[in-house]
Design an enzyme around this catalytic site. Structure first.
Site, mmCIF file in Angstrom:
data_model
loop_
_atom_site.group_PDB
_atom_site.id
_atom_site.type_symbol
_atom_site.label_atom_id
_atom_site.label_comp_id
_atom_site.label_asym_id
_atom_site.label_seq_id
_atom_site.Cartn_x
_atom_site.Cartn_y
_atom_site.Cartn_z
ATOM 1 N N ASP A 52 0.932 -1.207 0.113
ATOM 2 C CA ASP A 52 -0.009 -0.050 0.029
ATOM 3 C C ASP A 52 0.686 1.269 0.022
ATOM 4 O O ASP A 52 0.392 2.492 0.011
ATOM 5 C CB ASP A 52 -1.100 -0.097 1.284
ATOM 6 C CG ASP A 52 -0.301 -0.091 2.510
ATOM 7 O OD1 ASP A 52 0.719 -0.322 2.604
ATOM 8 O OD2 ASP A 52 -1.108 -0.004 3.486
ATOM 9 N N SER A 53 2.088 1.079 -0.034
ATOM 10 C CA SER A 53 3.061 2.068 -0.055
ATOM 11 C C SER A 53 2.851 2.748 -1.610
ATOM 12 O O SER A 53 3.362 3.892 -1.825
ATOM 13 C CB SER A 53 4.544 1.713 -0.037
ATOM 14 O OG SER A 53 4.892 0.522 -0.867
ATOM 15 N N ASP A 91 -1.384 -5.996 -0.282
ATOM 16 C CA ASP A 91 -1.590 -5.189 0.892
ATOM 17 C C ASP A 91 -3.045 -5.125 0.850
ATOM 18 O O ASP A 91 -3.831 -4.609 0.045
ATOM 19 C CB ASP A 91 -0.840 -4.051 0.994
ATOM 20 C CG ASP A 91 0.549 -3.904 2.102
ATOM 21 O OD1 ASP A 91 0.461 -5.103 3.026
ATOM 22 O OD2 ASP A 91 1.287 -3.361 1.970
ATOM 23 N N LYS A 121 -1.630 -9.307 2.480
ATOM 24 C CA LYS A 121 -0.801 -8.830 3.984
ATOM 25 C C LYS A 121 -1.740 -7.888 4.713
ATOM 26 O O LYS A 121 -2.260 -7.191 3.903
ATOM 27 C CB LYS A 121 0.446 -8.287 3.597
ATOM 28 C CG LYS A 121 1.180 -7.716 4.697
ATOM 29 C CD LYS A 121 2.558 -7.438 4.332
ATOM 30 C CE LYS A 121 2.962 -5.898 3.835
ATOM 31 N NZ LYS A 121 2.458 -4.699 4.633
ATOM 32 N N GLU A 123 -1.774 -5.277 8.586
ATOM 33 C CA GLU A 123 -1.115 -4.823 9.816
ATOM 34 C C GLU A 123 -1.641 -4.868 10.849
ATOM 35 O O GLU A 123 -2.810 -5.055 11.081
ATOM 36 C CB GLU A 123 -0.682 -3.098 9.209
ATOM 37 C CG GLU A 123 0.140 -2.916 8.224
ATOM 38 C CD GLU A 123 0.509 -1.562 8.125
ATOM 39 O OE1 GLU A 123 0.012 -0.586 9.034
ATOM 40 O OE2 GLU A 123 0.954 -1.125 7.043
ATOM 41 N N GLU A 190 8.975 -4.252 10.640
ATOM 42 C CA GLU A 190 9.460 -2.827 9.866
ATOM 43 C C GLU A 190 10.177 -1.872 11.283
ATOM 44 O O GLU A 190 9.495 -1.670 12.305
ATOM 45 C CB GLU A 190 7.993 -2.129 9.216
ATOM 46 C CG GLU A 190 8.878 -0.800 8.571
ATOM 47 C CD GLU A 190 7.684 -0.137 7.776
ATOM 48 O OE1 GLU A 190 6.701 -0.885 7.510
ATOM 49 O OE2 GLU A 190 7.921 0.928 7.322
HETATM 50 O O1 KIV Z 1 3.776 -1.025 1.656
HETATM 51 C C1 KIV Z 1 4.601 -1.269 1.670
HETATM 52 O O2 KIV Z 1 5.474 -1.174 0.875
HETATM 53 C C2 KIV Z 1 5.287 -2.217 2.718
HETATM 54 C C3 KIV Z 1 6.471 -2.617 3.195
HETATM 55 C C4 KIV Z 1 7.297 -1.313 3.554
HETATM 56 C C5 KIV Z 1 6.728 -3.677 3.895
HETATM 57 O O3 KIV Z 1 4.196 -2.656 3.654
#
Ligand code: KIV
Length: 272
Positions: A52-53, A91, A121, A123, A190
């Site tokens: 989600d980055s 994510d 994934k 969090e 992280e």
């Molecule tokens: O969204 C992302 O890029 C991440 C990584 C930093 C692990 O969750």
């Protein structure tokens, strides 16, 4: 040679577990689009995270919170179409799983159906185990994410190193064990102290993949645009830059502008 023989062996969640057992490090990078994912996969990465980055590096938002489920699905499906070998993890965006395990399952099913990714994934620790259990009940593999969890940035207020205090460190170890018990196939850690990350990697049997968490873990992940030097303003200590694409691309664009203005481009051979 048959198509099956020429195709590289697909990385699965099971393969990652075996890699941990054998002490073989796992290499993971983010990707958000078809063209770069094709290069990253062809170069031999084990896991591609459609992170989600994307909210920051693709859309220019300050945090990861604004990206939507539909947008994550668009990025996920683009990446999956490019990949032959790597395990693709998508994510789950902010608001698609927190506090409601039924909604979590619905979101995860949409991701799997509409992207054809291999896993999702999310969090968080103990507070998301009910969602993890429900998602797993549909046969969807889940990767956890502890330490600095960018979707909770407004709760913590900063992106500084997490779990430096004893109580926070103990809670992180407990959360990692709970994620393993809940059935996660791997965990991202992280921005936490390296010794604590090493302790977590020893305490649980599933792979632990670090970003800013030292080398005593089972693998590493970086954001592709950071390690390629496209996002040049962001320079945390943990980031190793393998290229300076910011200046390479700037130079190429400057040359193009100059060539167009001076009518050097296109030349005789570049026209019909
Ligand atoms: O969204 C992302 O890029 C991440 C990584 C930093 C692990 O969750």
């Amino acid at each position: 040679m048959s198509v099956a023989m020429s195709r590289p062996k697909k990385v699965t969640t099971h393969v990652l577990g075996e890699m941990k057992m054998k002490g073989e490090k796992i290499a993971m990078l983010t990707s958000y689009d078809y063209s770069l994912a094709k290069i990253v996969d062809g170069a031999g990465i084990d896991v591609i995270l459609v992170g989600d980055s994307a909210s920051n590096v693709m859309a220019g938002w300050e945090t990861t919170l604004p990206i939507t489920l539909d947008q994550m699905i668009y990025h996920g499906a683009s990446v999956v179409r490019a990949v032959n070998r790597a395990l693709v993890v998508v994510d789950m965006p902010f608001g698609s799983y927190q506090g409601n395990s039924k909604e979590a399952l619905t979101s995860a099913i949409r991701i799997m159906k509409e992207t054809a990714a291999d896993a999702v994934k999310l969090e968080g620790g103990e507070e998301v185990t009910e969602s993890i259990t429900r998602i797993l009940s549909a046969g969807i593999p889940v990767m956890g994410h502890l330490g600095l969890t960018p979707q909770s940035i407004h709760k913590f207020g900063t992106y500084t190193v997490r779990a430096k205090q004893e109580d926070e460190a103990r809670k992180l170890v407990e959360d990692a064990k709970k994620l393993e018990e809940a059935g996660c196939f791997a965990i991202v850690l992280e921005k936490i102290p390296a010794t604590l990350a090493g302790e977590v990697a020893k305490a649980i049997n599933i792979p632990v993949i670090g970003i800013g968490a030292g080398h005593e873990v089972d693998g590493q992940v970086l954001v592709l645009h950071d390690m390629l030097g496209i996002t040049h303003e962001f320079s945390p200590r943990f980031l190793r830059r393998y290229h300076n694409l910011f200046s390479e691309i700037t130079g190429a664009v400057e040359n193009y502008v100059q060539d167009v203005k001076s009518v050097d481009f296109p030349n005789e051979r570049e026209q019909y």
